[in-house]
Design an enzyme around this catalytic site. Structure first.
Site, PDB file in Angstrom:
ATOM      1  N   ASP A 168      -2.672   1.297   7.037  1.00 27.53           N
ATOM      2  CA  ASP A 168      -2.082   1.042   5.840  1.00 27.53           C
ATOM      3  C   ASP A 168      -1.302  -0.555   5.575  1.00 27.53           C
ATOM      4  O   ASP A 168      -1.281  -1.071   4.748  1.00 27.53           O
ATOM      5  CB  ASP A 168      -0.446   1.986   5.724  1.00 27.53           C
ATOM      6  CG  ASP A 168      -1.050   3.511   5.997  1.00 27.53           C
ATOM      7  OD1 ASP A 168      -1.149   3.738   4.928  1.00 27.53           O
ATOM      8  OD2 ASP A 168      -1.166   3.872   6.956  1.00 27.53           O
ATOM      9  N   GLU A 184      -1.038  -1.182  -4.898  1.00 35.19           N
ATOM     10  CA  GLU A 184      -2.359  -0.530  -5.121  1.00 35.19           C
ATOM     11  C   GLU A 184      -2.131   0.497  -6.286  1.00 35.19           C
ATOM     12  O   GLU A 184      -1.051   1.193  -6.445  1.00 35.19           O
ATOM     13  CB  GLU A 184      -2.714   0.343  -3.853  1.00 35.19           C
ATOM     14  CG  GLU A 184      -3.969   0.995  -4.112  1.00 35.19           C
ATOM     15  CD  GLU A 184      -4.275   1.800  -2.884  1.00 35.19           C
ATOM     16  OE1 GLU A 184      -4.116   2.923  -2.672  1.00 35.19           O
ATOM     17  OE2 GLU A 184      -5.038   1.190  -2.074  1.00 35.19           O
ATOM     18  N   ASP A 199       0.669  -1.180   0.068  1.00 35.51           N
ATOM     19  CA  ASP A 199       0.103  -0.021   0.017  1.00 35.51           C
ATOM     20  C   ASP A 199       0.875   1.200  -0.003  1.00 35.51           C
ATOM     21  O   ASP A 199       1.476   1.482   1.061  1.00 35.51           O
ATOM     22  CB  ASP A 199      -1.066   0.037   1.239  1.00 35.51           C
ATOM     23  CG  ASP A 199      -1.883   1.039   1.012  1.00 35.51           C
ATOM     24  OD1 ASP A 199      -2.217   1.651   0.357  1.00 35.51           O
ATOM     25  OD2 ASP A 199      -2.098   1.724   2.361  1.00 35.51           O
TER      26      ASP A 199
END
Length: 191
Positions: A141, A68, A7
């Site tokens: 996160d 991501e 992330d």
């Protein structure tokens, strides 16, 4: 399959490793956050992100990396930092020959919770449940990185079949199976 989910972020870059296959219980291998100081110079922060990701790659030896996909946000500064950290993660994996997949936030949410509009608390709760954890990983996160890894494990078989079908179709080219100038057997016949 062992997947490192990333992330991306400059201040907090979530990382999580999950092992498993679609349809079977998944196993948490590791979860954490690579942190940089907001007041450090950009180059130094990117190097710190690189070193952190390299350490995770060395320690956990994933088969795949899921990152991501950066999407447009109103805060240009935030999206730039996210894109830079994302590029570092892609570079680290690619340098080692590890395949990288990009997943959108809504794709990850839909895969893990069933809704592409799920909030962070819902994602954290489902990650906790799917990995049989006592509590949601903190910060968010870290939970998001695990969600990325889970998403990839569950979606990779379908994506691989699709890529194989496209490759097969492409390899046949415009000529098709009958050859470049041979008419199709059902065409050109008169009754």
């Amino acid at each position: 399959m062992r997947v490192l989910g990333v992330d991306p972020g400059l201040t907090r870059c979530g990382v999580g490793v999950v092992e498993g296959v679609a349809g079977r219980p998944l196993t948490l291998i590791g979860v954490g956050v690579v942190r940089t100081r907001a007041d450090d110079e950009l180059g130094r922060r990117l190097v710190a992100v690189e070193q952190g990701i390299e350490q995770w790659l060395d320690e956990h030896r994933p088969d795949r990396v899921a990152v991501e996909r950066v999407f447009s946000q109103h805060n240009v500064r935030t999206v730039m930092g996210t894109a830079q950290a994302s590029a570092v993660a892609i570079l680290c994996a690619s340098r080692r020959g590890i395949p990288v997949a990009l997943h959108t936030p809504s794709e990850v949410k839909a895969a893990v919770t069933g809704s592409g509009r799920a909030d962070k608390a819902q994602v954290g709760a489902m990650v906790t449940r799917l990995l049989r954890l006592a509590a949601p990983p903190k910060p968010a996160d870290a939970a998001d990185a695990l969600a990325l890894a889970i998403c990839h494990i569950w979606r990779a078989p379908a994506q691989n079949r699709l890529q194989q079908a496209v490759a097969l179709h492409t390899s046949r080219g415009a000529s098709g199976p009958a050859g470049p100038h041979t008419p199709h057997p059902s065409k050109g016949r008169t009754a």
